[in-house]
Enzyme design. Structure first.
Site, PDB file in Angstrom:
ATOM      1  CE  LYS A 188      -3.436   2.538   2.722  1.00  0.00           C
ATOM      2  NZ  LYS A 188      -4.418   2.492   3.836  1.00  0.00           N
ATOM      3  CG  HIS A 201      -9.907 -28.999 -36.502  1.00  0.00           C
ATOM      4  ND1 HIS A 201      -9.268 -27.788 -36.357  1.00  0.00           N
ATOM      5  CD2 HIS A 201      -9.624 -29.422 -37.756  1.00  0.00           C
ATOM      6  CE1 HIS A 201      -8.647 -27.473 -37.482  1.00  0.00           C
ATOM      7  NE2 HIS A 201      -8.828 -28.459 -38.342  1.00  0.00           N
TER       8      HIS A 201
END
Length: 508
Positions: free
Chosen positions: A140, A270
């Site tokens: 922070k 695929h």
């Protein structure tokens, strides 16, 4: 705001001391005051480097079995004070709070403790309180404080510190703060998921994204979030693409159905199987899998449920394929397969796969349980007067396993534990069947005595009629249509056996 700040004091309190020594020595060389606790304090002392015990600053010892060590205003005030704020500066002086410019801390190994199968009491003790608070406080206040929240960031910090002659820039501090917030959020996610027993929450945190060459198409950015190296040992080949990974995923899930069967080989394209066969040897399984569709096999992904020997590798070597996967290979097989430098050769390792499936949808996410039901002989319900033979039952189960892993709507035709053809991803089940028959015929399969599997019920008898006229003699489907009797009646009139499984296997 002064972008560059020198480090004159540091708080170091870590569980894992790996790689810490070079940093401590670099700080000491620059006369940095080091504060520490417990095992880390002893570690630094053993290096012959002076260290100040945190309890000498706070006038409080480590209490409650080590649960409270650093949670004190004199520690957090030293981290959180704003050095350009007159009130903060005055209070630091009033309460004799020492400035802390650098925080190096890691967290108790919560995830590893859970994974080890430890009892709940031990797991709870690995929920870090002080460490997570120190990380958040320092991150922070990145404007004035440097945070190093993980062993993974030691090298990065040391590079910044050395190149900056003992100072860091605001950009460097903010980057380290960002990584620190990732560390804290990942940790909290792991703890929440351990406690969470409801399906109304979804929290995920995955590190170490692998940047792919591109996504599904070259204009799309692609990333893979996962531990590929834990699941596979890569022996050869180029980096896997987005589409490679999708095919590999489909291959692994399909072959999991045949894990304990006789030698089985599958070829996928695929995300669908274009060839699969079970035989007495792996070479025979590969040859018959390839026969299922030698055209589509070009550039495909190949997977075996057992060891690939030289004889099988010699057959594979004649085909251009993207990926070969097996649990093991003979040395001679590896040497041959590696002759094509771009061919990806993978050894699949035994690891648990996720039990949930996740995909984006609209402005949200869809989550479902993985389809873990595999149709077995025991659950088959014969619904026709003609019963399938033992050979047909084996083929029906074989076809059902493939059907489960083929895009819906799908029909699978199989014979003698070999995929003859499948109709994949069609908008109509009749179209899927016709596609499968046409494909099987084009590759000269004799469908007389073949079986048919469907991923969902038949609302009309048209599919069984078309299949029967093509030679199919046994059918497996979930059942459940209000017009099931129409298909059953056709089968009874034409000596076709049909079994219901009671389980639908849509795959969209």
């Amino acid at each position: 705001m002064n972008s560059s700040k020198s480090i004159q004091s540091a708080l170091i309190s870590v569980f894992d001391k790996t790689g810490l020594e070079p940093i401590v020595k670099a700080l000491h060389k620059n006369n940095v005051t080091i504060y520490s606790t417990g095992g880390t304090e002893s570690f630094i002392k053993d290096l012959g480097i002076p260290v100040v015990a945190v309890e000498d600053v706070t006038s409080y010892p480590s209490i409650l079995g080590g649960r409270v060590k650093t949670l004190h205003p004199k520690v957090f005030g030293g981290i959180l004070n704003r050095q350009d704020n007159p009130t903060d500066v005055a209070q630091m002086e009033e309460f004799e709070i020492p400035q802390i410019d650098l925080v190096i801390v890691d967290l108790y190994p919560f995830e590893k403790t859970v994974a080890s199968g430890a009892v709940e009491a031990d797991i709870i003790e690995k929920i870090d309180i002080g460490g997570i608070s120190l990380i958040r406080a320092a991150a922070k206040n990145f404007k004035d404080t440097v945070i190093v929240a993980s062993v993974d960031e030691y090298a990065t910090f040391l590079k910044y510190y050395t190149e900056g002659n003992g100072a860091t820039t605001i950009e460097e501090r903010k980057l380290l703060a960002t990584k620190a917030f990732h560390t804290s959020s990942h940790y909290d996610t792991a703890i929440f998921n351990y406690f969470n027993t409801e399906d109304t929450y979804l929290k995920m945190s995955i590190d170490n994204a692998q940047v792919l060459r591109y996504g599904e198409n070259p204009h799309q950015k692609g990333l893979f979030f996962g531990d590929f190296d834990k699941m596979f040992t890569k022996l050869n080949g180029k980096e896997l693409s987005y589409n490679n990974l999708l095919d590999v995923d489909a291959a692994v899930n399909l072959m999991s159905e045949f894990k304990h069967d006789q030698p089985t080989f599958a070829i996928l394209k695929h995300n669908n199987a274009c060839g699969i066969a079970t035989r007495n040897t792996m070479k025979e399984a590969y040859v018959d899998a390839l026969a299922g569709d030698p055209t589509s096999a070009f550039g495909g992904v190949l997977i075996a449920n057992g060891n690939i020997d030289l004889a099988t590798a010699e057959e594979i070597h004649n085909l251009f394929c993207e990926v070969v996967i097996a649990p093991s290979y003979d040395k001679e097989a590896i040497d041959l397969l590696e002759e094509k430098k771009n061919r990806i050769v993978l050894v699949i390792n035994e690891i648990a796969l996720p039990e949930k499936q996740v995909r984006t949808c609209l402005n949200g996410i869809l989550v479902q349980d993985k389809n873990n039901i595999t149709d077995t002989k025991q659950q088959l319900k014969n619904v026709t007067t003609t019963e399938p033979t033992e050979e047909e039952i084996d083929d029906l189960i074989f076809a059902s396993k493939i059907c489960k892993h083929t895009k819906s709507n799908t029909i699978v035709l199989a014979k003698n534990k070999q995929l003859c053809a499948s109709g994949t991803g069609q908008t109509s089940r009749v179209d899927a069947l016709r596609q499968a028959i046409e494909k099987a015929t084009s590759f000269e399969f004799d469908l007389t005595g073949a079986v048919m599997a469907s991923d969902a019920f038949f609302p009309f008898p048209d599919c069984v009629e078309i299949a029967n006229k093509a030679g199919v003699t046994a059918v497996i489907q979930p059942g459940g249509s209000i017009k099931d009797e129409l298909s059953i009646n056709y089968c009874n009139e034409n000596n076709v056996s049909m079994v219901f499984t009671g389980t639908r296997h849509f795959k969209h």
